[in-house]
Write a protein that holds these residues in place. Structure first.
Motif, PDB file in Angstrom:
ATOM      1  N   UNK A  56      21.183  36.289 -85.533  1.00 28.03           N
ATOM      2  CA  UNK A  56      22.421  35.845 -84.910  1.00 28.03           C
ATOM      3  C   UNK A  56      23.136  37.030 -84.282  1.00 28.03           C
ATOM      4  N   UNK A  57      23.889  36.769 -83.227  1.00 20.19           N
ATOM      5  CA  UNK A  57      24.483  37.859 -82.460  1.00 20.19           C
ATOM      6  C   UNK A  57      25.598  38.576 -83.215  1.00 20.19           C
ATOM      7  N   UNK A  58      26.406  37.869 -84.000  1.00 17.21           N
ATOM      8  CA  UNK A  58      27.546  38.491 -84.662  1.00 17.21           C
ATOM      9  C   UNK A  58      27.931  37.700 -85.904  1.00 17.21           C
ATOM     10  N   UNK A  59      28.967  38.175 -86.586  1.00 16.95           N
ATOM     11  CA  UNK A  59      29.419  37.557 -87.833  1.00 16.95           C
ATOM     12  C   UNK A  59      30.629  36.646 -87.641  1.00 16.95           C
ATOM     13  N   UNK A  60      30.980  36.324 -86.411  1.00 24.70           N
ATOM     14  CA  UNK A  60      32.156  35.485 -86.142  1.00 24.70           C
ATOM     15  C   UNK A  60      31.780  34.007 -86.139  1.00 24.70           C
ATOM     16  N   UNK A  61      32.681  33.203 -86.690  1.00 23.86           N
ATOM     17  CA  UNK A  61      32.497  31.751 -86.706  1.00 23.86           C
ATOM     18  C   UNK A  61      33.811  31.073 -86.335  1.00 23.86           C
ATOM     19  N   UNK A  62      33.692  29.909 -85.716  1.00 23.73           N
ATOM     20  CA  UNK A  62      34.853  29.042 -85.527  1.00 23.73           C
ATOM     21  C   UNK A  62      35.074  28.265 -86.818  1.00 23.73           C
ATOM     22  N   UNK A  63      36.291  28.298 -87.317  1.00 25.54           N
ATOM     23  CA  UNK A  63      36.649  27.615 -88.560  1.00 25.54           C
ATOM     24  C   UNK A  63      37.490  26.388 -88.222  1.00 25.54           C
ATOM     25  N   UNK A  64      37.067  25.225 -88.696  1.00 24.69           N
ATOM     26  CA  UNK A  64      37.813  23.986 -88.470  1.00 24.69           C
ATOM     27  C   UNK A  64      38.028  23.298 -89.813  1.00 24.69           C
ATOM     28  N   UNK A  65      39.070  22.481 -89.893  1.00 27.35           N
ATOM     29  CA  UNK A  65      39.294  21.811 -91.166  1.00 27.35           C
ATOM     30  C   UNK A  65      40.515  20.911 -91.174  1.00 27.35           C
TER      31      UNK A  65
END
Length: 227
Positions: A56-65
């Motif tokens: 994977x390119x990086x450790x960033x994720x979109x967080x939804x909830x």
């Protein structure tokens, strides 16, 4: 030198909470939210579990909830369900794909540290469970699923404010709310990635405990009555 009446007045102001704190407050609110999160080491750990799929390119994720809470006086009790949106990396040469996502559910307790008629600021802390998933799809279409489960702890600082407030009653504050939260989530997870392979589960070469900072913005509504 302060006179005795002035000294008594100063001590009274220091020792007594603002008048708003003396009121009994009951109510609740609910939100949908989204934001950004960073989970250090996630890309490397998922590559270790599922190679030779691409990293994977990086450790960033979109967080939804989504979450909801009940307030009684200065205390809040809430429940929160969230997910890291699916990320995908393709390797055309090897015709393999890796997809990763995560889900989390936790309860939390908060305490209103500061408030006005429209806003409140509160820290929160709560336990929960977290599950990270890696799906590796090979060239022949076979998908292998790796799962890393564990208990989670979530620490946050939240500012809620009424953007549209109905003042139909003096004791009722209700309307549309926005919520801005900055937090940190730590998961105590095993180094063993549970796999859907037959036989023993595969072990990741390095231990990974999912953790990361996040910032979210939520929109919802609620109502609170003072007595």
């Amino acid at each position: 030198m302060l006179s005795r009446p002035a000294l008594v007045a100063c001590l009274f102001l220091l020792c007594c909470p603002p008048a708003g704190w003396c009121q009994s407050v009951r109510g609740g609110a609910g939100f949908l939210y989204a934001g950004q999160s960073v989970w250090p080491g996630a890309a490397s750990a998922m590559y270790d579990a599922s190679q030779p799929a691409p990293r994977l390119a990086n450790d960033r994720y979109v967080l939804i909830g989504a979450e909801a809470y009940y307030r009684r006086d200065r205390w809040l009790l809430g429940i929160n369900a969230s997910a890291l949106a699916n990320k995908r990396a393709d390797d055309p040469a090897a015709q393999t794909t890796i997809e990763s996502s995560a889900s989390n559910v936790h309860l939390w307790v908060g305490w209103v540290a500061w408030q006005t008629r429209r806003t409140k600021l509160y820290p929160s802390l709560g336990p929960g469970i977290n599950s990270m998933n890696v799906n590796r799809t090979a060239a022949n279409g076979t998908t292998t699923i790796y799962v890393l489960d564990g208990f989670a702890t979530d620490l946050g600082l939240t500012l809620d404010w009424f953007v549209l407030k109905a003042d139909t009653e003096l004791t009722l504050h209700a309307g549309t709310l926005l919520s801005l939260r900055a937090g940190y989530r730590l998961t105590t997870a095993s180094a063993e990635w549970q796999s859907d392979h037959t036989g023993p589960a595969r072990l990741a070469p390095s231990r990974f405990s999912p953790h990361g900072f996040y910032v979210t913005l939520g929109i919802g509504g609620g109502g609170f009555r003072s007595r």
